[in-house]
Design a protein around this motif. Structure first.
Motif, PDB file in Angstrom:
ATOM      1  N   ASP A  29       0.844  -1.197   0.000  1.00 61.25           N
ATOM      2  CA  ASP A  29       0.000   0.000   0.000  1.00 61.25           C
ATOM      3  C   ASP A  29       0.876   1.243   0.000  1.00 61.25           C
ATOM      4  OD1 ASP A  29      -1.615   2.258   1.458  1.00 61.25           O
ATOM      5  OD2 ASP A  29      -3.131   0.803   0.868  1.00 61.25           O
ATOM      6  N   PHE A  30       0.569   2.193  -0.897  1.00 62.29           N
ATOM      7  CA  PHE A  30       1.322   3.449  -0.954  1.00 62.29           C
ATOM      8  C   PHE A  30       0.494   4.627  -0.454  1.00 62.29           C
ATOM      9  CE2 PHE A  30       3.323   0.743  -4.153  1.00 62.29           C
ATOM     10  CZ  PHE A  30       4.656   0.849  -3.775  1.00 62.29           C
ATOM     11  N   GLU A  31      -0.799   4.420  -0.286  1.00 58.97           N
ATOM     12  CA  GLU A  31      -1.654   5.494   0.227  1.00 58.97           C
ATOM     13  C   GLU A  31      -1.413   5.730   1.702  1.00 58.97           C
ATOM     14  OE1 GLU A  31      -6.419   6.478   0.883  1.00 58.97           O
ATOM     15  OE2 GLU A  31      -5.809   4.669  -0.202  1.00 58.97           O
ATOM     16  N   LYS A  32      -1.292   4.654   2.472  1.00 55.88           N
ATOM     17  CA  LYS A  32      -1.122   4.751   3.920  1.00 55.88           C
ATOM     18  C   LYS A  32       0.370   4.954   4.223  1.00 55.88           C
ATOM     19  CE  LYS A  32      -2.628   2.293   8.118  1.00 55.88           C
ATOM     20  NZ  LYS A  32      -3.599   3.330   8.568  1.00 55.88           N
TER      21      LYS A  32
ATOM     22  N   ASN B 210       6.713   4.613   7.518  1.00 53.96           N
ATOM     23  CA  ASN B 210       7.355   5.503   8.474  1.00 53.96           C
ATOM     24  C   ASN B 210       8.170   4.762   9.524  1.00 53.96           C
ATOM     25  OD1 ASN B 210       6.085   7.510   7.094  1.00 53.96           O
ATOM     26  ND2 ASN B 210       4.587   7.987   8.686  1.00 53.96           N
ATOM     27  N   HIS B 211       9.232   5.421   9.967  1.00 53.62           N
ATOM     28  CA  HIS B 211      10.054   4.966  11.086  1.00 53.62           C
ATOM     29  C   HIS B 211      10.234   6.161  12.020  1.00 53.62           C
ATOM     30  CE1 HIS B 211      11.031   1.417   8.676  1.00 53.62           C
ATOM     31  NE2 HIS B 211      11.201   2.262   7.672  1.00 53.62           N
ATOM     32  N   ASP B 212      10.672   5.910  13.211  1.00 52.30           N
ATOM     33  CA  ASP B 212      10.842   6.999  14.173  1.00 52.30           C
ATOM     34  C   ASP B 212      11.783   8.074  13.645  1.00 52.30           C
ATOM     35  OD1 ASP B 212       9.155   5.700  15.893  1.00 52.30           O
ATOM     36  OD2 ASP B 212      10.765   4.776  17.073  1.00 52.30           O
ATOM     37  N   ASP B 213      12.822   7.647  12.920  1.00 49.63           N
ATOM     38  CA  ASP B 213      13.801   8.613  12.410  1.00 49.63           C
ATOM     39  C   ASP B 213      13.511   9.021  10.966  1.00 49.63           C
ATOM     40  OD1 ASP B 213      14.337   6.089  11.488  1.00 49.63           O
ATOM     41  OD2 ASP B 213      16.505   6.377  11.391  1.00 49.63           O
TER      42      ASP B 213
ATOM     43  N   ARG C  86      10.384   8.391  -0.558  1.00 49.96           N
ATOM     44  CA  ARG C  86      11.424   7.706  -1.322  1.00 49.96           C
ATOM     45  C   ARG C  86      10.837   7.021  -2.549  1.00 49.96           C
ATOM     46  NH1 ARG C  86      15.233   2.719   0.861  1.00 49.96           N
ATOM     47  NH2 ARG C  86      16.313   2.327  -1.096  1.00 49.96           N
ATOM     48  N   PHE C  87       9.614   6.507  -2.416  1.00 45.63           N
ATOM     49  CA  PHE C  87       9.004   5.765  -3.513  1.00 45.63           C
ATOM     50  C   PHE C  87       7.922   6.557  -4.237  1.00 45.63           C
ATOM     51  CE2 PHE C  87      10.283   2.426  -0.372  1.00 45.63           C
ATOM     52  CZ  PHE C  87      11.359   1.940  -1.115  1.00 45.63           C
TER      53      PHE C  87
ATOM     54  N   LEU D 293       4.537   8.793  -9.200  1.00 45.92           N
ATOM     55  CA  LEU D 293       4.060  10.030  -9.812  1.00 45.92           C
ATOM     56  C   LEU D 293       4.939  10.442 -10.983  1.00 45.92           C
ATOM     57  CD1 LEU D 293       3.552  11.992  -6.466  1.00 45.92           C
ATOM     58  CD2 LEU D 293       1.884  10.540  -7.654  1.00 45.92           C
ATOM     59  N   MET D 294       4.385  11.224 -11.870  1.00 49.66           N
ATOM     60  CA  MET D 294       5.147  11.835 -12.954  1.00 49.66           C
ATOM     61  C   MET D 294       5.525  13.256 -12.528  1.00 49.66           C
ATOM     62  SD  MET D 294       5.210   9.350 -15.039  1.00 49.66           S
ATOM     63  CE  MET D 294       5.714   9.957 -16.653  1.00 49.66           C
TER      64      MET D 294
END
Length: 379
Positions: A258-261, A266-269, A276-277, A282-283
């Protein structure tokens, strides 16, 4: 054209002329009559000879030099293009069965796309074989279908051939920063590979109603998309669009669902690691109002239904590239709607099953065997 490039093209042409006289398995199975070897030599050499001076040295890439220095025939501490092109072999699975290598399945304005077909050794003329389609990883921006012959993939694919599966490894266009291609193109190309196999199922001795998907990382996302999205969705080459197929089951190694959520990445840092993705979906000219639709379109979870084919997701609990939350999230939705999704969580495992702090559990060998067993159980 630069002199070095002219010389390189002449040398490649000479190599193609000589290709029929090489006695390697890869050449005898080459369906492109040497055309793909030319492409492979040119593309792989360009990655080595980064300063375009016609030779490759340790200074250009120390890690690659360790692998390539054996080509240095005259021991002058550099590898010339002639030395490289005379000795380089295209990586493929060495099998006891029939192979069709470098099969051109699609022509695009960016590049020609090929696939490799491996048959079980006891396959007979006229058999209708089940097919496992392997989609390689590499962040939608790197990697190649030749990864099918590496490490754990070699183990899995060799075992599947022994079990009576046909294995097909697929090339697809890679994401380009300039917006030439996107993740959508990666997925569409792989779906077109399935359509090509369906179109030519009689000649290729395959069963278009028994297709299976297998991939890792970006290839894991593509495998999920192949498995869960309908054959007619994400239309590509017009000459292939009317050919259907049936997916039976699939396995995804550390692939995102899933790319919407964005919280799944996410990570703490890294408070918004999806970025990144995101650009790979997207264009450059994508309007803000259209972004969500594109994220959703490339999210396999949105295609999951109660009647979806069975999916096995194997994820590492210490993976910082594709967090384990993706497997749990897919499992959660599957439980809600009654879809056939199973997950295996690998302890102490980062991306590519790298050990994080302690030995991974289950072991790499056990992961391989679980993957093989899953396909066999859905044979």
């Amino acid at each position: 054209m630069k002199p070095n490039q002219t010389r390189l093209n002449i040398l490649i042409a000479a190599m193609i002329f000589m290709a029929p006289f090489f006695k390697t398995n890869a050449q005898s199975d080459d369906q492109s009559n040497g055309a793909y070897r030319k492409i492979y030599i040119q593309e792989s050499w360009a990655k080595l000879d980064t300063n375009n001076d016609g030779v490759f040295t340790e200074k250009e890439n120390e890690l690659s030099w360790k692998k390539i220095k054996r080509f240095d025939s005259n021991q002058d501490n550099q590898v010339s293009f002639e030395e490289y092109s005379n000795k380089i072999q295209i990586p493929n699975l060495e099998t006891d069965g029939k192979r069709k290598l470098n099969v051109l399945y699609k022509v695009t304005k960016e590049k020609d796309l090929y696939l490799d077909i491996y048959y079980p050794k006891n396959a007979k003329e006229g058999d209708k074989l089940p097919v496992v389609i392997y989609t390689h990883g590499g962040g939608w921006a790197a990697g190649s279908r030749h990864g099918a012959s590496n490490a754990s993939f070699k183990t899995v694919h060799t075992a599947l051939l022994d079990k009576g599966f046909c294995v097909v490894s697929v090339s697809y266009r890679l994401w380009e920063k300039d917006g030439t291609t996107s993740m959508r193109d990666c997925v569409i190309d792989c779906k077109d590979a399935l359509r090509y196999l369906s179109k030519n199922n009689q000649e290729l001795s395959i069963d278009k109603n028994r297709f299976y998907a297998f991939g890792d990382s970006a290839g894991g996302q593509i495998a999920q998309m192949l498995l869960l999205s309908s054959p007619e969705s994400l239309e590509g080459d017009g000459s292939l669009k009317n050919y259907d197929y049936k997916m039976v089951a699939g396995v995804s190694w550390y692939g995102p669902c899933d790319f919407e959520k964005s919280s799944l990445f996410n990570h703490d840092d890294r408070p918004d690691f999806r970025d990144r993705f995101g650009p790979r979906i997207l264009m450059p000219d994508t309007k803000e109002k259209d972004k969500l639709a594109l994220y959703r379109e490339m999210s396999p979870i949105n295609y999951l239904t109660k009647t979806s084919p069975p999916l096995l997701m194997i994820q590492g609990d210490s993976d910082t590239t594709i967090p384990v939350k993706h497997a749990y999230y897919m499992e959660e939705k599957a439980e809600k709607i009654g879809a056939p999704v199973s997950i295996i969580i690998v302890k102490n495992a980062g991306h590519n099953w790298r050990k994080v702090g302690a030995d991974i559990n289950p072991t790499r060998g056990e992961i391989e065997q679980s993957t093989i067993a899953y396909f066999v159980s859905n044979f």
